[in-house]
Design a protein around this motif. Structure first.
Motif, PDB file in Angstrom:
ATOM      1  N   VAL A 213       8.301  -9.787  -0.847  1.00  0.00           N
ATOM      2  CA  VAL A 213       7.921  -8.843  -1.906  1.00  0.00           C
ATOM      3  C   VAL A 213       6.402  -8.796  -2.050  1.00  0.00           C
ATOM      4  N   ARG A 214       5.752  -9.961  -2.010  1.00  0.00           N
ATOM      5  CA  ARG A 214       4.293 -10.027  -2.141  1.00  0.00           C
ATOM      6  C   ARG A 214       3.600  -9.238  -1.039  1.00  0.00           C
ATOM      7  N   GLU A 215       4.061  -9.406   0.207  1.00  0.00           N
ATOM      8  CA  GLU A 215       3.435  -8.716   1.328  1.00  0.00           C
ATOM      9  C   GLU A 215       3.666  -7.211   1.274  1.00  0.00           C
ATOM     10  N   ASP A 216       4.850  -6.800   0.811  1.00  0.00           N
ATOM     11  CA  ASP A 216       5.111  -5.367   0.645  1.00  0.00           C
ATOM     12  C   ASP A 216       4.093  -4.733  -0.300  1.00  0.00           C
ATOM     13  N   ILE A 217       3.690  -5.492  -1.321  1.00  0.00           N
ATOM     14  CA  ILE A 217       2.780  -4.970  -2.331  1.00  0.00           C
ATOM     15  C   ILE A 217       1.322  -5.078  -1.891  1.00  0.00           C
ATOM     16  N   MET A 218       0.932  -6.203  -1.303  1.00  0.00           N
ATOM     17  CA  MET A 218      -0.472  -6.507  -1.099  1.00  0.00           C
ATOM     18  C   MET A 218      -1.011  -6.234   0.309  1.00  0.00           C
ATOM     19  N   SER A 219      -0.150  -6.142   1.305  1.00  0.00           N
ATOM     20  CA  SER A 219      -0.654  -6.057   2.678  1.00  0.00           C
ATOM     21  C   SER A 219      -0.670  -4.654   3.262  1.00  0.00           C
ATOM     22  N   SER A 220      -0.217  -3.646   2.497  1.00  0.00           N
ATOM     23  CA  SER A 220      -0.196  -2.251   2.964  1.00  0.00           C
ATOM     24  C   SER A 220       0.650  -2.070   4.227  1.00  0.00           C
ATOM     25  N   SER A 222       5.006  -2.454   5.625  1.00  0.00           N
ATOM     26  CA  SER A 222       6.388  -2.655   5.192  1.00  0.00           C
ATOM     27  C   SER A 222       6.906  -4.002   5.677  1.00  0.00           C
TER      28      SER A 222
END
Length: 239
Positions: A213-220, A222
């Motif tokens: 979930v964190r990477e979906d939000i912060m890393s631009s 999917s």
């Protein structure tokens, strides 16, 4: 494998956006992921009650076979998980490069450790920008191998060893997995280690969901949807 660098779609625009799409996860890998998740959830719930049984209920025993049903569901889910694991190992041999990532860690590679160090700093909010990878990043590979792949094999081996106690010494389960009791002659030790293995996997699952979930939000890019569609989407912005 890192995602290729993007080029501005419109150089006249103040900000150019380009979406990159890389096909990462084959259909068998995605099916295994979700079927495996369901099996682990079922095994954890039923396994907890096997380790801490429910209190006895009144009435005729034949009409109150709750723990027997819980154990049956646990054994059925374990056999499904084992078949899925065998098929997943097969797909390591015939699938794409990303299908192999959680089954080995290139500890001999200095580049791997350098990238892993960056990922640690990124997750600790000490790095400003993440590095983008088509498949799993080095920290994910390292963590999944130690806290998921190895424990999964351990749970299958110890689980079938415990099942062989009831199946008997002439059963195929004892023939294949009975050697476990030469390491831990007291079967209660095997049960304790099997129970601890469940908690290792559950801790991994909690961290895995948080990181996805964190990477979906912060890393631009999917993460969660990639395990549904198979494609890794990445959005690059350039001033």
């Amino acid at each position: 494998m890192t995602l290729p660098e993007s080029r501005p779609a419109n150089t006249d625009a103040k900000k150019a956006v380009e979406r990159l799409s890389v096909y990462v996860y084959d259909a068998p890998v995605r099916i295994w992921h979700w079927a495996n998740a369901f099996s682990i959830l079922t095994l954890a719930l039923t396994g907890y009650f096997i380790g801490s049984p429910l209190t006895s209920v009144s009435g005729e025993a034949s009409a109150n076979y709750l723990m027997g049903r819980i154990r049956f569901i646990h054994f059925a889910a374990a056999q499904i998980l084992t078949v899925l694991l065998i098929l997943r190992v097969y797909w390591v041999l015939v699938g794409n490069v990303h299908a192999r990532q959680i089954f080995y860690v290139p500890i001999w590679s200095g580049r791997f450790w350098k990238q892993l160090s960056h990922e640690v700093r990124w997750y600790m909010f000490m790095a400003r920008q993440p590095k983008k990878y088509a498949g799993h990043n080095p920290l994910a590979r390292f963590t999944m191998f130690l806290m998921f792949t190895l424990p999964l094999f351990f749970m299958v081996i110890t689980g079938f060893a415990l099942y062989s106690e009831g199946a008997g010494r002439d059963s195929w389960e004892y023939v294949v997995f009975g050697w476990v009791f030469s390491m831990w002659p007291n079967s209660q030790d095997v049960r304790t280690n099997h129970h601890l293995g469940m908690w290792v996997i559950l801790i991994f699952v909690i961290v895995h969901i948080y990181v996805a979930v964190r990477e979906d939000i912060m890393s631009s890019q999917s993460i969660i949807s990639s395990m549904i569609s198979g494609e890794r989407l990445s959005k690059e912005l350039e001033d």
